[in-house]
Motif scaffolding. Structure first.
Motif, PDB file in Angstrom:
ATOM      1  N   VAL A   1       0.934  -1.160   0.036  1.00  0.00           N
ATOM      2  CA  VAL A   1       0.074  -0.028  -0.038  1.00  0.00           C
ATOM      3  C   VAL A   1       0.832   1.184   0.002  1.00  0.00           C
TER       4      VAL A   1
ATOM      5  N   SER B   1       1.576   7.876   1.048  1.00  0.00           N
ATOM      6  CA  SER B   1       1.623   9.413   0.288  1.00  0.00           C
ATOM      7  C   SER B   1       1.968  10.517   1.587  1.00  0.00           C
TER       8      SER B   1
ATOM      9  N   ARG C   1      -1.016   7.380   4.959  1.00  0.00           N
ATOM     10  CA  ARG C   1      -0.575   8.943   4.857  1.00  0.00           C
ATOM     11  C   ARG C   1       0.389   8.972   6.209  1.00  0.00           C
TER      12      ARG C   1
ATOM     13  N   ASP D   1      -5.343  -0.768  -3.367  1.00  0.00           N
ATOM     14  CA  ASP D   1      -6.184   0.545  -3.827  1.00  0.00           C
ATOM     15  C   ASP D   1      -7.454   0.576  -2.928  1.00  0.00           C
ATOM     16  N   ASP D   2      -7.650  -0.184  -2.160  1.00  0.00           N
ATOM     17  CA  ASP D   2      -8.903   0.034  -0.764  1.00  0.00           C
ATOM     18  C   ASP D   2      -8.210   0.731   0.246  1.00  0.00           C
ATOM     19  N   PHE D   3      -7.088   1.067   0.219  1.00  0.00           N
ATOM     20  CA  PHE D   3      -6.458   1.623   1.506  1.00  0.00           C
ATOM     21  C   PHE D   3      -5.701   2.905   0.962  1.00  0.00           C
ATOM     22  N   THR D   4      -5.609   3.938   2.070  1.00  0.00           N
ATOM     23  CA  THR D   4      -4.703   4.923   2.056  1.00  0.00           C
ATOM     24  C   THR D   4      -3.671   5.186   3.242  1.00  0.00           C
TER      25      THR D   4
ATOM     26  N   VAL E   1      -3.289   4.672   8.145  1.00  0.00           N
ATOM     27  CA  VAL E   1      -3.685   4.060   7.300  1.00  0.00           C
ATOM     28  C   VAL E   1      -5.262   3.724   7.538  1.00  0.00           C
ATOM     29  N   ILE E   2      -6.112   4.263   6.478  1.00  0.00           N
ATOM     30  CA  ILE E   2      -7.579   4.233   6.540  1.00  0.00           C
ATOM     31  C   ILE E   2      -8.105   3.474   5.310  1.00  0.00           C
ATOM     32  N   ARG E   3      -9.357   3.107   5.551  1.00  0.00           N
ATOM     33  CA  ARG E   3     -10.124   2.457   4.507  1.00  0.00           C
ATOM     34  C   ARG E   3     -10.596   3.569   3.494  1.00  0.00           C
ATOM     35  N   ASN E   4     -10.576   2.926   2.384  1.00  0.00           N
ATOM     36  CA  ASN E   4     -11.064   4.238   1.152  1.00  0.00           C
ATOM     37  C   ASN E   4     -12.754   4.107   1.038  1.00  0.00           C
ATOM     38  N   VAL E   5     -13.240   2.776   1.634  1.00  0.00           N
ATOM     39  CA  VAL E   5     -14.427   2.562   1.346  1.00  0.00           C
ATOM     40  C   VAL E   5     -15.125   2.178   2.891  1.00  0.00           C
TER      41      VAL E   5
END
Length: 190
Positions: free
Chosen positions: A69, A72, A117, A112-115, A135-139
């Motif tokens: 993952v 960013s 930062r 792609d399901d996670f971000t 780390v967070i979930r995108n959905v």
């Protein structure tokens, strides 16, 4: 003894009538359900479908690791941006995210399901910092939870990068060419 009567053989035209009678039968749902083989196959298929649905709903939670993952790093509205600080060295990093949830859900998750930062709020001057990765979930989904990620921190070095242009002059006072050779004007190429 009584004489047995012989029945006349079926004529070809009569045989066509037999085929017409069979062809004239209509397919009905009632006739289909009166066929024991059809009912047995249908029952088996429906039982398998019901078992699969119940299995998916009652399966214990499964653990899965989602690799690579990307992390960013955003300079927007940060003190580092205001001070003109930039990252020195390689700033690309990835994390592996561990999730727990229903097997069907976690097996289909991708990076792609996670971000992931990094917050630059603690960067206040040039130097090396160890920063936490979030780390967070995108959905948003109740079907799985993020249990951990590795690494949890990243080490970054910040400094001001200054670009200047300097003239380069070649100074070769004692340089000579051997006999038979021609000496050109020396120059520097970067």
């Amino acid at each position: 003894m009584p004489k047995k009567e012989k029945k006349p053989p079926i004529q070809p035209q009569d045989q066509s009538r037999v085929g017409e009678e069979k062809a004239g039968r209509r397919f009905t749902l009632q006739a289909l359900f009166n066929d024991n083989r059809f009912v047995a196959i249908l029952s088996l298929v429906l039982a398998l479908i019901m078992w699969f649905v119940i299995y998916l709903q009652n399966t214990p939670n499964s653990n899965e690791t989602i690799s690579n993952v990307p992390v960013s790093i955003s300079y927007e509205n940060s003190m580092a941006q205001d001070l003109g600080l930039e990252i020195i060295g390689d700033a690309t990093a990835t994390v592996d995210v561990n999730v727990t949830g229903s097997r069907y859900t976690v097996q289909n998750l991708t990076a792609d399901d996670f971000t992931a930062r990094v917050s630059l709020s603690s960067v206040t001057r040039a130097g090396t910092y160890t920063l936490s990765i979030q780390v967070i979930r995108n959905v948003v989904s109740d079907e799985y939870t993020i249990t951990s990620w590795t690494p949890e921190e990243i080490q970054l070095t910040f400094d001001q990068i200054v670009t200047r242009t300097f003239p380069v002059e070649v100074n070769t006072p004692n340089l000579t060419a051997a006999d038979g050779y021609l000496m050109e004007t020396p120059y520097a190429d970067i």
